[in-house]
Scaffold this active site. Structure first.
Site, PDB file in Angstrom:
ATOM      1  N   PHE A  10       0.845  -1.309   0.125  1.00 33.87           N
ATOM      2  CA  PHE A  10      -0.118  -0.075  -0.009  1.00 33.87           C
ATOM      3  C   PHE A  10       0.999   1.354  -0.053  1.00 33.87           C
ATOM      4  O   PHE A  10       0.472   2.361   0.316  1.00 33.87           O
ATOM      5  CB  PHE A  10      -1.001   0.074   1.221  1.00 33.87           C
ATOM      6  CG  PHE A  10      -1.457  -1.360   1.357  1.00 33.87           C
ATOM      7  CD1 PHE A  10      -2.409  -1.981   0.631  1.00 33.87           C
ATOM      8  CD2 PHE A  10      -1.253  -2.110   2.483  1.00 33.87           C
ATOM      9  CE1 PHE A  10      -3.024  -3.208   0.724  1.00 33.87           C
ATOM     10  CE2 PHE A  10      -1.815  -3.494   2.612  1.00 33.87           C
ATOM     11  CZ  PHE A  10      -2.655  -3.716   1.789  1.00 33.87           C
TER      12      PHE A  10
ATOM     13  N   ASN B 238      -9.114  -8.297 -15.889  1.00 36.12           N
ATOM     14  CA  ASN B 238      -9.504  -9.528 -15.168  1.00 36.12           C
ATOM     15  C   ASN B 238     -10.430  -9.396 -13.957  1.00 36.12           C
ATOM     16  O   ASN B 238     -10.236  -8.942 -13.102  1.00 36.12           O
ATOM     17  CB  ASN B 238      -8.324 -10.271 -14.522  1.00 36.12           C
ATOM     18  CG  ASN B 238      -8.474 -11.683 -13.679  1.00 36.12           C
ATOM     19  OD1 ASN B 238      -9.645 -11.975 -13.759  1.00 36.12           O
ATOM     20  ND2 ASN B 238      -7.438 -12.173 -13.424  1.00 36.12           N
ATOM     21  N   PRO B 239     -11.845  -9.622 -14.408  1.00 38.17           N
ATOM     22  CA  PRO B 239     -12.764  -8.918 -13.430  1.00 38.17           C
ATOM     23  C   PRO B 239     -12.632  -9.634 -11.875  1.00 38.17           C
ATOM     24  O   PRO B 239     -13.020  -9.227 -11.016  1.00 38.17           O
ATOM     25  CB  PRO B 239     -14.133  -9.711 -14.000  1.00 38.17           C
ATOM     26  CG  PRO B 239     -13.874  -9.736 -15.466  1.00 38.17           C
ATOM     27  CD  PRO B 239     -12.336 -10.265 -15.640  1.00 38.17           C
ATOM     28  N   LYS B 240     -12.088 -10.852 -11.786  1.00 31.61           N
ATOM     29  CA  LYS B 240     -12.038 -11.474 -10.539  1.00 31.61           C
ATOM     30  C   LYS B 240     -11.186 -10.854  -9.720  1.00 31.61           C
ATOM     31  O   LYS B 240     -11.392 -10.351  -8.536  1.00 31.61           O
ATOM     32  CB  LYS B 240     -11.614 -13.078 -10.786  1.00 31.61           C
ATOM     33  CG  LYS B 240     -11.610 -13.799  -9.256  1.00 31.61           C
ATOM     34  CD  LYS B 240     -11.354 -15.283  -9.494  1.00 31.61           C
ATOM     35  CE  LYS B 240     -12.692 -15.877  -9.954  1.00 31.61           C
ATOM     36  NZ  LYS B 240     -12.346 -17.253  -9.638  1.00 31.61           N
TER      37      LYS B 240
ATOM     38  N   GLY C 194      -0.288  -8.949  -4.319  1.00 34.86           N
ATOM     39  CA  GLY C 194      -1.777  -9.445  -4.349  1.00 34.86           C
ATOM     40  C   GLY C 194      -2.520  -8.549  -5.240  1.00 34.86           C
ATOM     41  O   GLY C 194      -3.875  -9.063  -5.293  1.00 34.86           O
TER      42      GLY C 194
ATOM     43  N   GLN D 162      -9.515  -5.583  -6.046  1.00 37.82           N
ATOM     44  CA  GLN D 162      -8.708  -4.387  -5.803  1.00 37.82           C
ATOM     45  C   GLN D 162      -9.871  -3.270  -5.548  1.00 37.82           C
ATOM     46  O   GLN D 162      -9.441  -2.541  -4.719  1.00 37.82           O
ATOM     47  CB  GLN D 162      -8.011  -4.147  -7.190  1.00 37.82           C
ATOM     48  CG  GLN D 162      -6.767  -4.547  -7.374  1.00 37.82           C
ATOM     49  CD  GLN D 162      -5.756  -4.285  -6.462  1.00 37.82           C
ATOM     50  OE1 GLN D 162      -5.532  -4.248  -5.238  1.00 37.82           O
ATOM     51  NE2 GLN D 162      -4.967  -3.165  -7.079  1.00 37.82           N
TER      52      GLN D 162
ATOM     53  N   GLU E 299      -5.843   2.432  -6.647  1.00 40.39           N
ATOM     54  CA  GLU E 299      -5.853   3.342  -5.943  1.00 40.39           C
ATOM     55  C   GLU E 299      -7.202   4.241  -5.757  1.00 40.39           C
ATOM     56  O   GLU E 299      -7.664   4.950  -5.017  1.00 40.39           O
ATOM     57  CB  GLU E 299      -4.828   4.329  -5.999  1.00 40.39           C
ATOM     58  CG  GLU E 299      -3.590   3.521  -5.260  1.00 40.39           C
ATOM     59  CD  GLU E 299      -2.272   4.331  -5.636  1.00 40.39           C
ATOM     60  OE1 GLU E 299      -1.501   4.983  -5.039  1.00 40.39           O
ATOM     61  OE2 GLU E 299      -1.578   4.401  -6.909  1.00 40.39           O
TER      62      GLU E 299
END
Lengths: 168, 784
Positions: free
Chosen positions: B286, B678-680, B516, B685, B751
């Protein structure tokens, strides 16, 4: 004394100050169990001892003579991943993956607690059968922090396997 | 004309008589730059491939099985463990260090202080060179001077962590304290300066905003406050490192892998290739997983002791050594006409940083691209405090700046009696409000409309404090977010095709970091589509300073940076393949822009039957493999267009009338971020950002003891993060409209999720209770 980790007998530490967490990670090189805060606040170090979830950072390894300790490394079988492990992948119940072993071990221990009828803060009927509603799962899993914000996926994975699917 | 049509037409312009069916399968090469008159990435037009399909993350099995190795999980033979002792004063000098007891303690190998630490070059400070990533250039254990409360002053190495921790507790350090600035009031009294960010002043002026504001018929003018925050990744910062000959090998937790290796080389006076840094898994960052004191101290101690070192910060240590987000105090003043359009938008205020810092919290960044206004004044001033250096934290600037701006918009909507969604749409700018450049792809109005519809915004109580459900007040709020599209230079990709019998594998190497976000998985998807290979035949390598190029997981730009580098490498690879194919190939005579990828090989765009597989090309050329490395083109697109990710956020809260407790009961994020690859992983995110925003809204605060500059809540028990029960079901939708001027048509999504969330919550709380809280976090005491 003898410790059993994932079914195998393992040596105990010679220094009695060693936490179960540090013994797993540094002594036995089982690094799947994570150290997030080392003070019982984050749940990343959760393991199962005789099927109950504990915070291994707040436990001394020498306390566990003769006990069966299960870590994330011990969940998969010859047939493959534990269904909850697979569900975490399917429901994207993690991002960085650091809290994940603790979440998975905690969820398995939580489901067993519910099955034994152990109530939580949000349980209405303290003497009744526990249904693992979304809120029950959330309350019971709130000791396992996730900073990536994978909470929705984690709860979905737990619901899919431990509530709707086969019990652990 | 839609971008799909544009892309299709552009592609058709390249080749005469193209067969429509073939176009669905064949993927032409992508352009390597995005300037006016150029063509969009052909992947934008591709509807039946992997892009846009939910793909589970490829490293998932390792993460759920405990086999993913993080920094503190590597080992070296003979490795010792480090423990640190920290300064307990904010400023002064070390008077004396009594380490006799510690040195005599069992297992102790070394006690390192400024007296015996090796001489080191200063840390390259962010902004001093393209690769510099240090938060400061302060000497590290070189001179005994104290700059912040919590500065490491002693490092103990011992055979076990228990021995090191115990010995560290036996070290007695005394200090000569000098006066320090540890309160915001003192910092202000000492005078403030113009804030700078990335080498430019945080100051934007359009017209005379103060005069226009004074003359405006409708006005809001309020001050908003946000506290310090800490990133709190669940993995504490750690490094396991060893000197092997004259080389330094570091297993680190890093979101700027190559840069950190280069910086460590500079600090220790080495050539860059003498430092090898790996970081394949990062347990959350982060913005925090960069170069701080601990890696330098660990490497210095390892050198002095002649032993490999594990330096794993305690959770408290993370708060002492790794900086967080700085405090802000923001004024937002908006002058508007009766129809709600803005005459003046003023967003100014104060943040802090230490004398040795590089950046104040740049809270006006979001305001630069949110709304059209006849006049604007955006300005960040900075006061100096003697604290640990603050740093980037998820959406630095936007996350806290939108709390102020979007709360003020809500206040204006309330006073004008205009729906806050409508008010925002009325102030939608036609071009970039500051730069004047056209928007590359901005569909925020569509995001507002679809979001409002899905959330049931029409059901919002019109009068604040008017809806009750038992002892709970119920209300709804909304807010908007923007986050810039960046693409930093320096990214390279290496693509290697390897023949394995009658099949081929592709390896794509990028010097990127994966914390991640799903970067590795998304990169594999994009590379598979470009190469015309199934996902199973594509391997991704990253998180290793030995890979060419330098990519930072920051500014939500990694996917764009990787995307452009992969395009460049892929185009070069195809050229090489065509050279190898030679005259005996059905592709003979074709140039790179005349072929496309399809089913494990290349085919002519004008005659898809003229094709040859990679295996065949390599075999005929008697090659086992083929490798190319290329850098992405210069990011010219950001010079020509105003490029951003956008969000329209909706929140429903329940506030207990008796206790003041706030529960977020529903949340919806409607995003416009170009094409979602990638929708998953994208969903995670977005949700992750939103959840961090909920924490910011309701509970997160790093508490600085203003008497001595020490962080008082340096633990995960005292710094409150959202837990499972705090997180509602979070609905996420996106426009999925590709930006024709970006690689893959995609904008960053790391973000934008947090941006605006705190305001959406605060505005919902106002709608529920009639109480306007302008001071984060909105804890229950503020509602009683």
């Amino acid at each position: 004394m003898s410790l059993f980790v994932n079914g195998a007998q393992v040596p105990a530490p010679t220094d009695p100050r060693v936490s179960l967490l540090d013994h797993l990670r540094e002594g036995l090189h089982l690094t799947g169990t994570k150290k997030g805060c080392n003070q019982g606040a984050c749940g990343a170090c959760t393991v199962l001892v005789d099927g109950e979830r504990i915070l291994s950072c707040l436990a001394l390894a020498v306390q566990f003579d003769g006990r069966q300790i299960t870590t994330i490394e011990g969940l998969a079988s010859e047939e493959g991943l534990h269904p909850l492990q697979a569900a975490f992948i399917e429901h994207d119940g993690f991002q960085c993956g650091y809290c994940t072993p603790g979440q998975i071990c905690s969820a398995i221990g939580m489901a067993a607690e519910a099955q034994r009828g152990v109530p939580s803060h949000v349980t209405d009927d303290l003497g009744g059968t526990i249904t693992l509603t979304r809120e029950e799962i959330q309350e019971r899993m709130s000791g396992n922090l996730c900073r990536c914000g994978a909470h929705n996926g984690i709860v979905e994975a737990i619901q899919a396997v431990l509530v709707e699917g086969v019990p652990a | 004309m839609s971008v799909f049509d544009a892309a299709k037409q552009a592609a058709q312009g390249l080749v005469q008589g193209v067969v429509q069916g073939a176009m669905e399968k064949l993927v032409p090469l992508a352009p390597d730059s995005w300037i006016p008159g150029g063509v969009p990435d052909p992947l934008i037009a591709r509807k039946h491939g992997l892009i846009g399909k939910p793909v589970s993350r490829l490293d998932g099995v390792h993460k759920v099985s405990g086999t993913a190795a993080f920094a503190a999980e590597y080992r070296f033979d003979g490795m010792v463990y480090a423990a640190l002792v920290y300064s307990t004063i904010p400023k002064g000098r070390i008077a004396a260090i009594d380490s006799a007891q510690a040195e005599a303690a069992p297992g102790v190998v070394l006690v390192m202080t400024h007296h015996n630490a090796p001489r080191l070059n200063p840390m390259p400070m962010f902004g001093s060179s393209p690769s510099a990533v240090g938060a400061t250039d302060l000497p590290i254990m070189q001179d005994g001077v104290i700059h912040w409360n919590g500065q490491p002053v002693v490092c103990v190495l011992a055979e076990t962590q228990e021995q090191a921790d115990h010995a560290a507790s036996l070290v007695h350090v005394t200090f000569d304290e000098t006066p320090a600035v540890t309160s915001l009031a003192e910092a202000q009294a000492n005078g403030v300066e113009q804030g700078q960010f990335m080498g430019a002043p945080l100051l934007d002026e359009v017209g005379d905003a103060e005069a226009a504001f004074a003359a405006a018929p409708h006005r809001v003018d309020q001050t908003y406050r946000t506290p310090r925050h800490n990133h709190n990744p669940i993995e504490p910062h750690a490094a396991t490192l060893a000197w092997i000959g004259d080389r330094l090998v570091i297993h680190d937790a890093s979101q700027m892998v190559t840069q950190q290796a280069q910086n460590m080389a500079q600090i220790f006076g080495l050539d860059p290739e003498q430092v090898h840094l790996t970081s394949p898994y990062v347990g959350g960052g982060f913005g925090s997983k960069g170069l701080w004191n601990h890696q330098v101290i660990g490497a210095a101690a390892a050198k002095l002791a002649g032993r490999p070192v594990r330096i794993a910060l305690s959770r408290e240590g993370v708060y002492r050594v790794v900086g967080g987000r700085a405090i802000t105090q923001q004024r937002v003043a908006i002058g508007a006409k009766a129809d709600g359009t803005f005459d003046a938008l003023i967003h100014t205020g104060l943040s802090t940083m230490p004398p040795h810092g590089t950046m104040p919290e740049p809270f006006i960044l979001g305001s630069q691209a949110m709304y059209g206004a006849d006049t604007m004044l955006l300005k960040v001033e900075v006061g100096r405090m003697d604290t640990l250096a603050n740093t980037f934290m998820r959406a630095p600037g936007e996350a806290v700046g939108t709390f102020a701006l979007e709360s003020a918009i809500d206040e204006l909507a309330d006073s004008l009696g205009i729906d806050p969604v409508e008010l925002r749409i009325r102030n939608e700018p036609e071009k970039d409000p500051i730069k004047g450049t056209p928007f590359s792809s901005r569909h925020i109005v569509e995001a507002w409309r679809t979001g409002a519809d899905r959330f049931g915004w029409a059901d919002r109580p019109e009068t604040p404090g008017s809806r009750r459900d038992g002892e709970w007040h119920v209300g709804m709020g909304c807010a908007m977010g923007t986050y810039p599209y960046y693409r930093m230079p320096g990214a390279e990709a290496r693509i290697t095709l390897t023949r394995e019998g009658d099949t081929v594998r592709a390896k794509v190497e990028i010097a990127a970091a994966e914390m991640g976000m799903g970067t590795a998985t998304t990169t594999a998807i994009v590379a598979a589509e470009r190469l015309g290979l199934p996902l199973e035949q594509v391997d991704i390598a990253y998180g290793d300073s030995a890979i060419p190029g330098a990519i930072m997981a920051g500014g939500s730009q990694q996917t764009a940076a990787i995307g452009a580098a992969v395009i460049a490498a892929h185009n070069a690879l195809v050229e090489e393949l065509l050279k190898l194919a030679g005259n005996d190939s059905p592709l003979s005579g074709a140039s790179a822009d005349e072929v496309g990828s399809e089913a494990g090989g290349l085919a002519r765009l004008d005659n898809p039957d003229a094709k040859e597989t990679y295996v065949s090309i390599l075999a005929r050329a008697q090659r086992g493999d083929l490798s190319v490395t290329k850098a992405g083109s210069a990011p010219l697109e950001t010079m020509h267009w105003s490029m951003h990710s956008y969000s329209a956020l909706f929140c429903e809260v329940r506030v207990n009338a008796v206790t003041g407790e706030v529960r977020v009961s529903r949340f919806l994020g409607s995003f416009d971020c170009g094409r979602i690859l990638n929708p998953k992983t994208a969903l995670s995110q977005f949700r992750g950002g939103i959840i961090m925003g909920l924490g910011m809204a309701l509970m997160e605060e790093t508490q600085l003891d203003e008497r001595n500059g020490r962080i008082a809540n340096a633990s995960m028990a005292e710094y409150h993060l959202p837990v499972h029960l705090d997180v509602p079901e979070i609905d996420v939708i996106w426009t999925d409209i590709p930006d024709p001027h970006a690689p893959m048509g995609a904008h960053g999504i790391g973000e934008i999720g947090i941006t605006g969330v705190a305001a959406a919550v605060a505005n919902a709380i106002y709608n529920a209770t009639g109480k306007r809280i302008r001071d984060l976090p909105i804890t229950l005491d503020k509602l009683l």
